[in-house]
Design a protein around this motif. Structure first.
Motif, PDB file in Angstrom:
ATOM      1  N   MET A  18       0.853  -1.184   0.000  1.00  0.00           N
ATOM      2  CA  MET A  18       0.000   0.000   0.000  1.00  0.00           C
ATOM      3  C   MET A  18       0.893   1.239   0.000  1.00  0.00           C
ATOM      4  SD  MET A  18      -2.983  -1.107   2.686  1.00  0.00           S
ATOM      5  CE  MET A  18      -4.035   0.274   2.361  1.00  0.00           C
ATOM      6  N   SER A  19       0.420   2.283  -0.649  1.00  0.00           N
ATOM      7  CA  SER A  19       1.196   3.520  -0.755  1.00  0.00           C
ATOM      8  C   SER A  19       0.464   4.676  -0.091  1.00  0.00           C
ATOM      9  CB  SER A  19       1.437   3.873  -2.227  1.00  0.00           C
ATOM     10  OG  SER A  19       2.237   2.905  -2.833  1.00  0.00           O
ATOM     11  N   GLY A  20       1.223   5.635   0.321  1.00  0.00           N
ATOM     12  CA  GLY A  20       0.669   6.862   0.882  1.00  0.00           C
ATOM     13  C   GLY A  20       1.573   8.030   0.539  1.00  0.00           C
ATOM     14  N   GLU A  21       0.984   9.196   0.370  1.00  0.00           N
ATOM     15  CA  GLU A  21       1.764  10.385   0.061  1.00  0.00           C
ATOM     16  C   GLU A  21       2.232  11.043   1.354  1.00  0.00           C
ATOM     17  OE1 GLU A  21       0.483  12.543  -3.800  1.00  0.00           O
ATOM     18  OE2 GLU A  21      -1.339  12.008  -2.699  1.00  0.00           O
ATOM     19  N   ILE A  22       3.385  11.649   1.304  1.00  0.00           N
ATOM     20  CA  ILE A  22       3.962  12.350   2.446  1.00  0.00           C
ATOM     21  C   ILE A  22       3.936  13.848   2.131  1.00  0.00           C
ATOM     22  CG2 ILE A  22       6.019  12.666   3.853  1.00  0.00           C
ATOM     23  CD1 ILE A  22       6.788   9.763   3.050  1.00  0.00           C
ATOM     24  N   PHE A  23       3.333  14.612   3.051  1.00  0.00           N
ATOM     25  CA  PHE A  23       3.233  16.056   2.876  1.00  0.00           C
ATOM     26  C   PHE A  23       3.908  16.766   4.029  1.00  0.00           C
ATOM     27  CE2 PHE A  23      -0.126  14.523   0.212  1.00  0.00           C
ATOM     28  CZ  PHE A  23      -0.183  15.430  -0.834  1.00  0.00           C
ATOM     29  N   PHE A  24       4.385  17.956   3.766  1.00  0.00           N
ATOM     30  CA  PHE A  24       4.993  18.814   4.774  1.00  0.00           C
ATOM     31  C   PHE A  24       4.312  20.174   4.695  1.00  0.00           C
ATOM     32  CE2 PHE A  24       8.037  22.214   5.723  1.00  0.00           C
ATOM     33  CZ  PHE A  24       8.324  21.898   7.031  1.00  0.00           C
ATOM     34  N   SER A  25       3.866  20.675   5.827  1.00  0.00           N
ATOM     35  CA  SER A  25       3.232  21.984   5.872  1.00  0.00           C
ATOM     36  C   SER A  25       4.022  22.893   6.811  1.00  0.00           C
ATOM     37  CB  SER A  25       1.793  21.867   6.370  1.00  0.00           C
ATOM     38  OG  SER A  25       1.280  23.138   6.681  1.00  0.00           O
ATOM     39  N   PRO A  26       4.717  23.895   6.278  1.00  0.00           N
ATOM     40  CA  PRO A  26       5.435  24.831   7.147  1.00  0.00           C
ATOM     41  C   PRO A  26       4.504  25.530   8.135  1.00  0.00           C
ATOM     42  CG  PRO A  26       6.146  25.096   4.874  1.00  0.00           C
ATOM     43  CD  PRO A  26       4.957  24.175   4.852  1.00  0.00           C
ATOM     44  N   LEU A  27       3.274  25.808   7.719  1.00  0.00           N
ATOM     45  CA  LEU A  27       2.316  26.455   8.615  1.00  0.00           C
ATOM     46  C   LEU A  27       1.973  25.536   9.789  1.00  0.00           C
ATOM     47  CD1 LEU A  27       0.486  28.896   9.180  1.00  0.00           C
ATOM     48  CD2 LEU A  27      -1.286  27.741   7.832  1.00  0.00           C
ATOM     49  N   PHE A  28       1.704  24.259   9.507  1.00  0.00           N
ATOM     50  CA  PHE A  28       1.423  23.313  10.575  1.00  0.00           C
ATOM     51  C   PHE A  28       2.626  23.166  11.506  1.00  0.00           C
ATOM     52  CE2 PHE A  28       1.555  19.064  12.400  1.00  0.00           C
ATOM     53  CZ  PHE A  28       0.359  19.065  13.102  1.00  0.00           C
ATOM     54  N   GLU A  29       3.831  23.129  10.948  1.00  0.00           N
ATOM     55  CA  GLU A  29       5.041  23.019  11.768  1.00  0.00           C
ATOM     56  C   GLU A  29       5.186  24.224  12.694  1.00  0.00           C
ATOM     57  OE1 GLU A  29       7.265  20.473  12.095  1.00  0.00           O
ATOM     58  OE2 GLU A  29       5.843  19.362  10.863  1.00  0.00           O
ATOM     59  N   MET A  30       4.826  25.418  12.197  1.00  0.00           N
ATOM     60  CA  MET A  30       4.890  26.613  13.033  1.00  0.00           C
ATOM     61  C   MET A  30       3.914  26.507  14.205  1.00  0.00           C
ATOM     62  SD  MET A  30       3.974  30.575  12.239  1.00  0.00           S
ATOM     63  CE  MET A  30       2.220  30.210  12.263  1.00  0.00           C
ATOM     64  N   PHE A  31       2.662  26.098  13.912  1.00  0.00           N
ATOM     65  CA  PHE A  31       1.680  25.966  14.986  1.00  0.00           C
ATOM     66  C   PHE A  31       2.085  24.878  15.985  1.00  0.00           C
ATOM     67  CE2 PHE A  31      -1.525  27.880  11.938  1.00  0.00           C
ATOM     68  CZ  PHE A  31      -1.560  29.092  12.599  1.00  0.00           C
ATOM     69  N   ALA A  32       2.645  23.785  15.490  1.00  0.00           N
ATOM     70  CA  ALA A  32       3.092  22.715  16.390  1.00  0.00           C
ATOM     71  C   ALA A  32       4.226  23.202  17.292  1.00  0.00           C
ATOM     72  CB  ALA A  32       3.536  21.494  15.578  1.00  0.00           C
ATOM     73  N   ALA A  33       5.162  23.958  16.727  1.00  0.00           N
ATOM     74  CA  ALA A  33       6.264  24.500  17.528  1.00  0.00           C
ATOM     75  C   ALA A  33       5.748  25.496  18.562  1.00  0.00           C
ATOM     76  CB  ALA A  33       7.302  25.160  16.621  1.00  0.00           C
ATOM     77  N   MET A  34       4.803  26.342  18.155  1.00  0.00           N
ATOM     78  CA  MET A  34       4.214  27.301  19.097  1.00  0.00           C
ATOM     79  C   MET A  34       3.539  26.557  20.247  1.00  0.00           C
ATOM     80  SD  MET A  34       2.601  30.137  16.503  1.00  0.00           S
ATOM     81  CE  MET A  34       1.813  31.122  17.782  1.00  0.00           C
ATOM     82  N   HIS A  35       2.857  25.462  19.934  1.00  0.00           N
ATOM     83  CA  HIS A  35       2.178  24.684  20.971  1.00  0.00           C
ATOM     84  C   HIS A  35       3.182  24.103  21.962  1.00  0.00           C
ATOM     85  CE1 HIS A  35      -0.837  22.200  22.849  1.00  0.00           C
ATOM     86  NE2 HIS A  35      -0.044  21.161  22.683  1.00  0.00           N
ATOM     87  N   VAL A  36       4.295  23.581  21.473  1.00  0.00           N
ATOM     88  CA  VAL A  36       5.320  23.027  22.367  1.00  0.00           C
ATOM     89  C   VAL A  36       5.936  24.133  23.215  1.00  0.00           C
ATOM     90  CG1 VAL A  36       7.558  21.858  22.485  1.00  0.00           C
ATOM     91  CG2 VAL A  36       5.809  21.044  20.891  1.00  0.00           C
ATOM     92  N   ILE A  37       6.170  25.303  22.623  1.00  0.00           N
ATOM     93  CA  ILE A  37       6.732  26.433  23.380  1.00  0.00           C
ATOM     94  C   ILE A  37       5.780  26.840  24.502  1.00  0.00           C
ATOM     95  CG2 ILE A  37       7.264  28.909  23.217  1.00  0.00           C
ATOM     96  CD1 ILE A  37       8.483  28.246  20.426  1.00  0.00           C
ATOM     97  N   CYS A  38       4.487  26.796  24.241  1.00  0.00           N
ATOM     98  CA  CYS A  38       3.501  27.202  25.243  1.00  0.00           C
ATOM     99  C   CYS A  38       3.219  26.116  26.276  1.00  0.00           C
ATOM    100  CB  CYS A  38       2.194  27.601  24.556  1.00  0.00           C
ATOM    101  SG  CYS A  38       2.366  29.076  23.554  1.00  0.00           S
ATOM    102  N   ASN A  39       3.455  24.873  25.940  1.00  0.00           N
ATOM    103  CA  ASN A  39       3.144  23.746  26.840  1.00  0.00           C
ATOM    104  C   ASN A  39       4.263  22.716  26.849  1.00  0.00           C
ATOM    105  OD1 ASN A  39       0.211  24.492  27.274  1.00  0.00           O
ATOM    106  ND2 ASN A  39       0.279  24.299  25.062  1.00  0.00           N
ATOM    107  N   PRO A  40       5.494  23.096  27.160  1.00  0.00           N
ATOM    108  CA  PRO A  40       6.597  22.132  27.055  1.00  0.00           C
ATOM    109  C   PRO A  40       6.508  20.971  28.039  1.00  0.00           C
ATOM    110  CG  PRO A  40       7.345  24.143  28.108  1.00  0.00           C
ATOM    111  CD  PRO A  40       5.942  24.398  27.626  1.00  0.00           C
TER     112      PRO A  40
END
Length: 80
Positions: A18-40
């Motif tokens: 089975m195959s799946g596509e891999i995507f990268f979202s810089p916007l999602f990465e920014m929000f994820a990093a902000m979340h870790v900064i706020c709740n480490p």
């Protein structure tokens, strides 16, 4: 941003061939990093990243990121 396609090549796997596509979202990465900064404290897998980050950037910038994150959460999720 599409990075590529991954195909499972492990014969005993339930998803074999089975195959799946891999995507990268810089916007999602920014929000994820902000979340870790706020709740480490509840992101134990990212604690080393957080500790290095604290040494590299000013406390004032961390507070600005936290304020921006809080404002985003209020305006997007609470005020619907």
């Amino acid at each position: 941003m599409r990075i590529g396609i991954c195909t499972d090549r492990i014969e005993d796997s339930l998803t074999y061939q089975m195959s799946g596509e891999i995507f990268f979202s810089p916007l999602f990465e920014m929000f994820a990093a902000m979340h870790v900064i706020c709740n480490p404290e509840h992101h134990t897998a990212r604690l080393h990243w957080w500790e290095r980050l604290q040494q590299q950037i000013d406390e004032e910038l961390i507070e600005e990121i936290r304020g921006l994150s809080e404002s985003f959460m209020i305006n997007i999720f609470i005020r619907r």
